[in-house]
Scaffold this active site. Structure first.
Site, PDB file in Angstrom:
ATOM      1  N   GLU A   1       0.819  -1.215   0.000  1.00 16.62           N
ATOM      2  CA  GLU A   1       0.000   0.000   0.000  1.00 16.62           C
ATOM      3  C   GLU A   1       0.853   1.266   0.000  1.00 16.62           C
ATOM      4  O   GLU A   1       0.579   2.227  -0.737  1.00 16.62           O
ATOM      5  CB  GLU A   1      -0.939   0.003   1.204  1.00 16.62           C
ATOM      6  CG  GLU A   1      -1.917  -1.158   1.260  1.00 16.62           C
ATOM      7  CD  GLU A   1      -2.709  -1.343  -0.021  1.00 16.62           C
ATOM      8  OE1 GLU A   1      -2.938  -0.363  -0.751  1.00 16.62           O
ATOM      9  OE2 GLU A   1      -3.104  -2.485  -0.294  1.00 16.62           O
TER      10      GLU A   1
ATOM     11  N   HIS B   1      -4.968  -5.994 -11.229  1.00 18.21           N
ATOM     12  CA  HIS B   1      -4.361  -6.977 -10.340  1.00 18.21           C
ATOM     13  C   HIS B   1      -3.941  -8.233 -11.105  1.00 18.21           C
ATOM     14  O   HIS B   1      -3.126  -9.019 -10.604  1.00 18.21           O
ATOM     15  CB  HIS B   1      -5.323  -7.363  -9.218  1.00 18.21           C
ATOM     16  CG  HIS B   1      -5.658  -6.231  -8.303  1.00 18.21           C
ATOM     17  ND1 HIS B   1      -6.681  -5.354  -8.566  1.00 18.21           N
ATOM     18  CD2 HIS B   1      -5.092  -5.813  -7.147  1.00 18.21           C
ATOM     19  CE1 HIS B   1      -6.749  -4.457  -7.595  1.00 18.21           C
ATOM     20  NE2 HIS B   1      -5.789  -4.697  -6.725  1.00 18.21           N
TER      21      HIS B   1
END
Length: 549
Positions: free
Chosen positions: A364, A451
């Site tokens: 993140e 992703h």
């Protein structure tokens, strides 16, 4: 009494009988002083990023701002174009890479970002080159829109609702020049808020042609990801003395803090406090436990970027981001938000498995690094590169931590069992093993979810680091194939991660696709290890191994 308890580093211990026997870990979390980034045995130290103090970086930014008009003229921009300084990187040998956004007639140019590279020549003069996100000339026939902004806003909100978003509300559109794809056009950018269908906050950016009302592009501003949680054992934390107790505020790492959202979906969250500086019990029923994992992961990530790449915080300005834990109810994800420059973690199914582990934190926070540097658009091939960058640095940080409870590997999310069968979320050695990700580049890879399109770059990084074929690393067995059946020899993760970081921060732009990423990493390898050296050849071979030629 010490001069300052608030700024003093604390060694806070994670409690709990289940992990009480685990010794404190040597995680490499040193504070260090600003200097040159560490060099390997054969790396060209001058090409590594210099460690800069916040004041030195600020001075470089001021210099770039003072000369941006002259720079615009010198690189051939039009009379209506202006440069906006975004970031400055400096190599140890003095080479300066200044990243700019652009405006045209006062309007932001999306996809118009560029990097000016300046190095001292042999005779003392500046050698200058430019890397641009688009080669197109920035020019539109008019800056007057035919479509009303309210029309663009309604269309954007309708688009978000059709995709399952709840409470979809559109902000007032801003007029821009859209230059990321093909010929530049006058457009509106509308940001739609609300909540996505899985509970993630929504920041859908919709680009609309200001002359026809046609949708030109869309991308999501919230970057999501997943990973391990509660597997780091007993760890040291950076905390601060506050009144009679302590808070999860790391004064040694820019004041990075971790807060408790208490299962809400907005706000900064409530500060964690503790009287004896012993946090959590290693179990999800104690709210502090998720805070411990998030704070520890943030510290490891900060130290990884500082010790390996010479980066002083996510934005390279010495300031910490912050983490929010216990987001929503039964939220099985974690996400990065540029608007608050923060990480947010859900508690998983049944609120019993917070997604607050080492590689998640590094993943993140790496979205923040990408945002402050290349700014890779979160869609298409650039979106896949954005996600892969977070997987690459999340994995690298996990290896660097040398945590005995969560050893380094090339698997993403292998411990949280989101799939319900013990398998990880993603595999870097052969991404297709997850049933969705791409092993190799193809014409339609940019149409996949980011992703899954990230698999191409993840596979490249594994091949560059470890090579093809079967092997076992830290007890995990891998068997990486190549697109053409060729054998690829790895150069080691230490070199591979330095090459990727330099390519990201020096040569990639918002629109970089896989072909451009190949060019960027070859340039980075040439800078770091010499033109046409073994490392540069290995980069080319690894890209060929994933069908990027």
């Amino acid at each position: 009494m010490p001069i300052s308890q608030r700024g003093k580093r604390r060694s806070a211990i994670v409690g709990g009988a289940a992990i009480a026997a685990v010794a404190l870990l040597a995680t490499g979390m040193t504070t260090g002083s600003a200097g040159a980034a560490p060099a390997g045995d054969d790396v060209r130290a001058g090409a590594l990023p210099a460690k800069m103090t916040a004041s030195v970086r600020a001075e470089l930014m001021r210099d770039a701002n003072a000369t941006k008009a002259d720079t615009a003229k010198s690189i051939g921009l039009g009379a209506k174009e202006k440069l906006v300084v975004k970031d400055v990187m400096k190599d140890a040998d003095g080479t300066v890479h200044t990243r700019y956004d652009r405006t045209y007639a006062g309007l932001p140019v999306l996809g118009g970002d560029l990097i000016v590279h300046e190095a001292k020549g042999k005779k003392g003069g500046d050698a200058r080159s430019v890397t641009k996100a688009t080669k197109a000339t920035i020019k539109v026939a008019t800056t007057s829109a035919e479509v009303a902004p309210t029309t663009a806003a309604k269309a954007a909100a309708k688009l978000a609702k059709a995709d399952g978003s709840k409470k979809a509300t559109a902000e007032t559109p801003r007029k821009v020049v859209w230059a990321a794809n093909g010929k530049p056009v006058l457009a509106y950018e509308t940001v739609v808020g609300g909540v996505q269908k899985d509970g993630t906050p929504n920041q859908l950016h919709v680009i609309t042609d200001a002359a026809t009302g046609k949708k030109l592009f869309e991308f999501q501003g919230i970057k999501t990801g997943s990973g391990e949680s509660m597997y780091s054992g007993s760890v040291e934390l950076g905390t601060s003395k506050e009144g009679s107790g302590f808070t999860l505020t790391d004064a040694d790492r820019g004041g990075h803090k971790t807060t408790n959202l208490e299962n809400k979906e907005d706000g900064e969250g409530k500060a964690f406090t503790d009287d004896d500086d012993k946090w959590g019990n290693g179990k999800p029923d104690e709210p502090q436990t998720a805070g411990v994992d998030a704070q520890y992961g943030a510290a490891v990530t900060w130290d990884y970027y500082k010790n390996v790449h010479g980066r002083n915080g996510i934005a390279d300005d010495g300031k910490g981001a912050y983490s929010r834990v216990h987001y929503g109810e039964n939220y099985v994800n974690a996400f990065w938000d540029d608007s608050c420059f923060c990480m947010t973690y859900g508690d998983g199914e049944g609120n019993k498995a917070p997604l607050t582990a080492l590689d998640v934190a590094a993943h993140e926070m790496s979205h923040g690094v990408t945002s402050k540097t290349a700014g890779l658009e979160y869609t298409g091939e650039s979106g896949g590169l954005n996600e892969a960058t977070s997987d690459i640095f999340g994995t690298s940080a996990e290896f660097s931590a040398k945590n005995k409870e969560d050893v380094g590997d090339y698997l993403i999310g292998e411990e949280i069992n989101i799939n319900g069968d013990g398998t990880p979320l993603r595999y870097m050695d052969k991404p297709s093993k997850d049933g969705n990700s791409a092993d190799n580049w193809s014409d339609d890879v940019g149409n996949q979810d980011v992703h899954y399109s990230s698999g191409v770059a993840n596979h490249f990084f594994y091949l560059l680091s470890e090579g093809s074929g079967a092997k076992e690393i830290n007890g995990v067995k891998y068997d990486s194939p190549t697109a053409d059946g060729s054998k690829v020899e790895g150069i080691g993760r230490d070199k591979a991660e330095k090459i990727w970081y330099k390519a990201l921060t020096t040569y990639m732009t918002s629109t970089t696709d896989y072909k451009a990423a190949r060019e960027a990493t070859v340039k980075a390898a040439n800078d770091l290890y010499g033109a046409d050296g073994a490392e540069s050849k290995a980069v080319a071979a690894a890209w060929a191994g994933v069908n990027v030629k």
